[in-house]
Design a protein around this motif. Structure first.
Motif, PDB file in Angstrom:
ATOM      1  N   GLY A 143      17.269  44.429  16.064  1.00 30.57           N
ATOM      2  CA  GLY A 143      18.365  45.308  15.702  1.00 30.57           C
ATOM      3  C   GLY A 143      19.635  44.527  15.422  1.00 30.57           C
ATOM      4  O   GLY A 143      19.624  43.295  15.272  1.00 30.57           O
ATOM      5  N   GLY A 144      20.737  45.249  15.383  1.00 32.52           N
ATOM      6  CA  GLY A 144      22.016  44.621  15.077  1.00 32.52           C
ATOM      7  C   GLY A 144      22.427  43.588  16.099  1.00 32.52           C
ATOM      8  O   GLY A 144      22.942  42.525  15.743  1.00 32.52           O
ATOM      9  N   PHE A 145      22.172  43.853  17.387  1.00 33.48           N
ATOM     10  CA  PHE A 145      22.546  42.903  18.432  1.00 33.48           C
ATOM     11  C   PHE A 145      21.759  41.601  18.285  1.00 33.48           C
ATOM     12  O   PHE A 145      22.328  40.518  18.368  1.00 33.48           O
ATOM     13  N   GLY A 146      20.464  41.699  18.048  1.00 41.14           N
ATOM     14  CA  GLY A 146      19.643  40.503  17.869  1.00 41.14           C
ATOM     15  C   GLY A 146      20.053  39.702  16.644  1.00 41.14           C
ATOM     16  O   GLY A 146      20.105  38.468  16.692  1.00 41.14           O
ATOM     17  N   ALA A 147      20.356  40.420  15.555  1.00 41.26           N
ATOM     18  CA  ALA A 147      20.785  39.740  14.332  1.00 41.26           C
ATOM     19  C   ALA A 147      22.067  38.948  14.567  1.00 41.26           C
ATOM     20  O   ALA A 147      22.227  37.836  14.060  1.00 41.26           O
ATOM     21  N   MET A 148      22.980  39.503  15.355  1.00 42.94           N
ATOM     22  CA  MET A 148      24.262  38.843  15.614  1.00 42.94           C
ATOM     23  C   MET A 148      24.142  37.737  16.657  1.00 42.94           C
ATOM     24  O   MET A 148      24.772  36.682  16.525  1.00 42.94           O
ATOM     25  N   LEU A 149      23.353  37.969  17.708  1.00 38.81           N
ATOM     26  CA  LEU A 149      23.360  37.045  18.837  1.00 38.81           C
ATOM     27  C   LEU A 149      22.804  35.666  18.499  1.00 38.81           C
ATOM     28  O   LEU A 149      23.357  34.654  18.935  1.00 38.81           O
ATOM     29  N   ASP A 150      21.736  35.592  17.713  1.00 38.00           N
ATOM     30  CA  ASP A 150      21.176  34.258  17.449  1.00 38.00           C
ATOM     31  C   ASP A 150      22.170  33.385  16.692  1.00 38.00           C
ATOM     32  O   ASP A 150      22.276  32.186  16.955  1.00 38.00           O
ATOM     33  N   ASP A 151      22.954  33.963  15.795  1.00 40.09           N
ATOM     34  CA  ASP A 151      23.948  33.162  15.072  1.00 40.09           C
ATOM     35  C   ASP A 151      25.142  32.824  15.963  1.00 40.09           C
ATOM     36  O   ASP A 151      25.713  31.736  15.837  1.00 40.09           O
ATOM     37  N   ALA A 152      25.503  33.726  16.860  1.00 41.06           N
ATOM     38  CA  ALA A 152      26.569  33.421  17.814  1.00 41.06           C
ATOM     39  C   ALA A 152      26.145  32.241  18.696  1.00 41.06           C
ATOM     40  O   ALA A 152      26.946  31.333  18.972  1.00 41.06           O
ATOM     41  N   LEU A 153      24.891  32.234  19.107  1.00 41.75           N
ATOM     42  CA  LEU A 153      24.390  31.127  19.928  1.00 41.75           C
ATOM     43  C   LEU A 153      24.344  29.823  19.133  1.00 41.75           C
ATOM     44  O   LEU A 153      24.664  28.753  19.666  1.00 41.75           O
ATOM     45  N   ALA A 154      23.961  29.891  17.860  1.00 36.62           N
ATOM     46  CA  ALA A 154      23.994  28.691  17.011  1.00 36.62           C
ATOM     47  C   ALA A 154      25.426  28.181  16.879  1.00 36.62           C
ATOM     48  O   ALA A 154      25.677  26.971  16.899  1.00 36.62           O
ATOM     49  N   GLY A 155      26.377  29.120  16.763  1.00 34.16           N
ATOM     50  CA  GLY A 155      27.781  28.742  16.718  1.00 34.16           C
ATOM     51  C   GLY A 155      28.227  28.062  18.004  1.00 34.16           C
ATOM     52  O   GLY A 155      28.993  27.091  17.974  1.00 34.16           O
ATOM     53  N   LEU A 156      27.729  28.551  19.152  1.00 37.89           N
ATOM     54  CA  LEU A 156      28.064  27.926  20.433  1.00 37.89           C
ATOM     55  C   LEU A 156      27.498  26.511  20.536  1.00 37.89           C
ATOM     56  O   LEU A 156      28.152  25.612  21.070  1.00 37.89           O
ATOM     57  N   TRP A 157      26.284  26.304  20.041  1.00 34.87           N
ATOM     58  CA  TRP A 157      25.712  24.950  20.007  1.00 34.87           C
ATOM     59  C   TRP A 157      26.611  24.015  19.192  1.00 34.87           C
ATOM     60  O   TRP A 157      26.931  22.906  19.614  1.00 34.87           O
ATOM     61  N   ALA A 158      27.000  24.476  17.992  1.00 35.75           N
ATOM     62  CA  ALA A 158      27.851  23.656  17.130  1.00 35.75           C
ATOM     63  C   ALA A 158      29.206  23.407  17.799  1.00 35.75           C
ATOM     64  O   ALA A 158      29.712  22.275  17.790  1.00 35.75           O
ATOM     65  N   LEU A 159      29.780  24.434  18.388  1.00 38.04           N
ATOM     66  CA  LEU A 159      31.056  24.305  19.092  1.00 38.04           C
ATOM     67  C   LEU A 159      30.957  23.265  20.203  1.00 38.04           C
ATOM     68  O   LEU A 159      31.824  22.393  20.325  1.00 38.04           O
ATOM     69  N   GLY A 160      29.916  23.355  21.006  1.00 34.24           N
ATOM     70  CA  GLY A 160      29.748  22.409  22.104  1.00 34.24           C
ATOM     71  C   GLY A 160      29.653  20.976  21.623  1.00 34.24           C
ATOM     72  O   GLY A 160      30.296  20.072  22.185  1.00 34.24           O
ATOM     73  N   LEU A 161      28.874  20.759  20.582  1.00 35.06           N
ATOM     74  CA  LEU A 161      28.714  19.398  20.057  1.00 35.06           C
ATOM     75  C   LEU A 161      30.011  18.882  19.434  1.00 35.06           C
ATOM     76  O   LEU A 161      30.387  17.722  19.626  1.00 35.06           O
ATOM     77  N   LEU A 162      30.716  19.754  18.714  1.00 35.99           N
ATOM     78  CA  LEU A 162      31.986  19.348  18.108  1.00 35.99           C
ATOM     79  C   LEU A 162      33.032  19.027  19.168  1.00 35.99           C
ATOM     80  O   LEU A 162      33.775  18.048  19.038  1.00 35.99           O
ATOM     81  N   GLN A 163      33.092  19.839  20.213  1.00 40.56           N
ATOM     82  CA  GLN A 163      34.064  19.583  21.275  1.00 40.56           C
ATOM     83  C   GLN A 163      33.731  18.290  22.023  1.00 40.56           C
ATOM     84  O   GLN A 163      34.627  17.538  22.400  1.00 40.56           O
ATOM     85  N   LEU A 164      32.449  18.032  22.220  1.00 41.82           N
ATOM     86  CA  LEU A 164      32.040  16.773  22.844  1.00 41.82           C
ATOM     87  C   LEU A 164      32.438  15.587  21.968  1.00 41.82           C
ATOM     88  O   LEU A 164      32.987  14.584  22.460  1.00 41.82           O
ATOM     89  N   ALA A 165      32.193  15.695  20.675  1.00 42.55           N
ATOM     90  CA  ALA A 165      32.576  14.616  19.750  1.00 42.55           C
ATOM     91  C   ALA A 165      34.083  14.405  19.754  1.00 42.55           C
ATOM     92  O   ALA A 165      34.554  13.258  19.784  1.00 42.55           O
ATOM     93  N   ALA A 166      34.839  15.494  19.748  1.00 46.03           N
ATOM     94  CA  ALA A 166      36.306  15.379  19.764  1.00 46.03           C
ATOM     95  C   ALA A 166      36.776  14.704  21.046  1.00 46.03           C
ATOM     96  O   ALA A 166      37.680  13.854  21.020  1.00 46.03           O
ATOM     97  N   PHE A 167      36.171  15.058  22.164  1.00 45.38           N
ATOM     98  CA  PHE A 167      36.521  14.457  23.448  1.00 45.38           C
ATOM     99  C   PHE A 167      36.203  12.955  23.462  1.00 45.38           C
ATOM    100  O   PHE A 167      37.022  12.145  23.879  1.00 45.38           O
ATOM    101  N   LEU A 168      35.031  12.604  22.964  1.00 42.92           N
ATOM    102  CA  LEU A 168      34.619  11.203  22.968  1.00 42.92           C
ATOM    103  C   LEU A 168      35.433  10.349  21.994  1.00 42.92           C
ATOM    104  O   LEU A 168      35.577   9.142  22.195  1.00 42.92           O
TER     105      LEU A 168
END
Length: 163
Positions: free
Chosen positions: A136-161
């Motif tokens: 449904g709509g929640f599933g369609a949205m959540l997987d991309d939000a989680l992909a965004g969180l993965w990218a955010l985490g990696l980018l923030q780690l790179a910025a910190f390093l």
């Protein structure tokens, strides 16, 4: 990718929820609508979102996610396709998550785009789990939000390093 009947496409284009779900038309791209939607998401981010305070940005993300659940649910019901490729509002929200607190400069924006697309396509855990198990709509949205969180985490780690 399922080809939608002309009448279904027309009905989606005539309804505000169809326009939102399709990322204001980006989802109707004949090739790679998810990538087109991710690129289109950069425009509102660049002109409106990037300079918002963190609390306002988070509020925009929450509202965008909620509206996306509603619009995606409507588009799924109208098309009778569980995850229609024309639904790209989830890419907008996922990109905006990846771009959260991003250091200044186009190399960072490019990295956010590449990482978000990579995580959205590769679907590491829990992105793949959400894609398979939630519907449904929640599933369609959540997987991309989680992909965004993965990218955010990696980018923030790179910025910190790199500091």
């Amino acid at each position: 990718m399922a080809v939608l009947p002309v009448g279904t496409r027309r009905r989606l284009m005539k309804h505000p929820l169809g326009w939102v779900a399709a990322g204001f038309g980006a989802g109707f791209a004949p090739r790679a609508p998810g990538t087109v939607g991710s690129l289109a998401a950069l425009l509102p981010w660049w002109f409106f979102l990037r300079d918002l305070s963190l609390p306002v940005y988070l509020a925009v993300l929450a509202v965008g996610f909620g509206v996306g659940v509603w619009a995606s649910h409507w588009a799924i019901r109208e098309t009778k396709i569980e995850d229609p490729s024309l639904v790209v509002w989830d890419e907008y929200v996922g990109m905006w998550i990846a771009l959260l607190m991003l250091p200044a400069g186009w190399p960072w924006v490019l990295a956010a785009f590449v990482l978000f697309r990579a995580f959205d396509i590769a679907k590491p855990w829990p992105v793949g789990w959400a894609d398979r198990k939630l519907h449904g709509g929640f599933g369609a949205m959540l997987d991309d939000a989680l992909a965004g969180l993965w990218a955010l985490g990696l980018l923030q780690l790179a910025a910190f390093l790199l500091r």
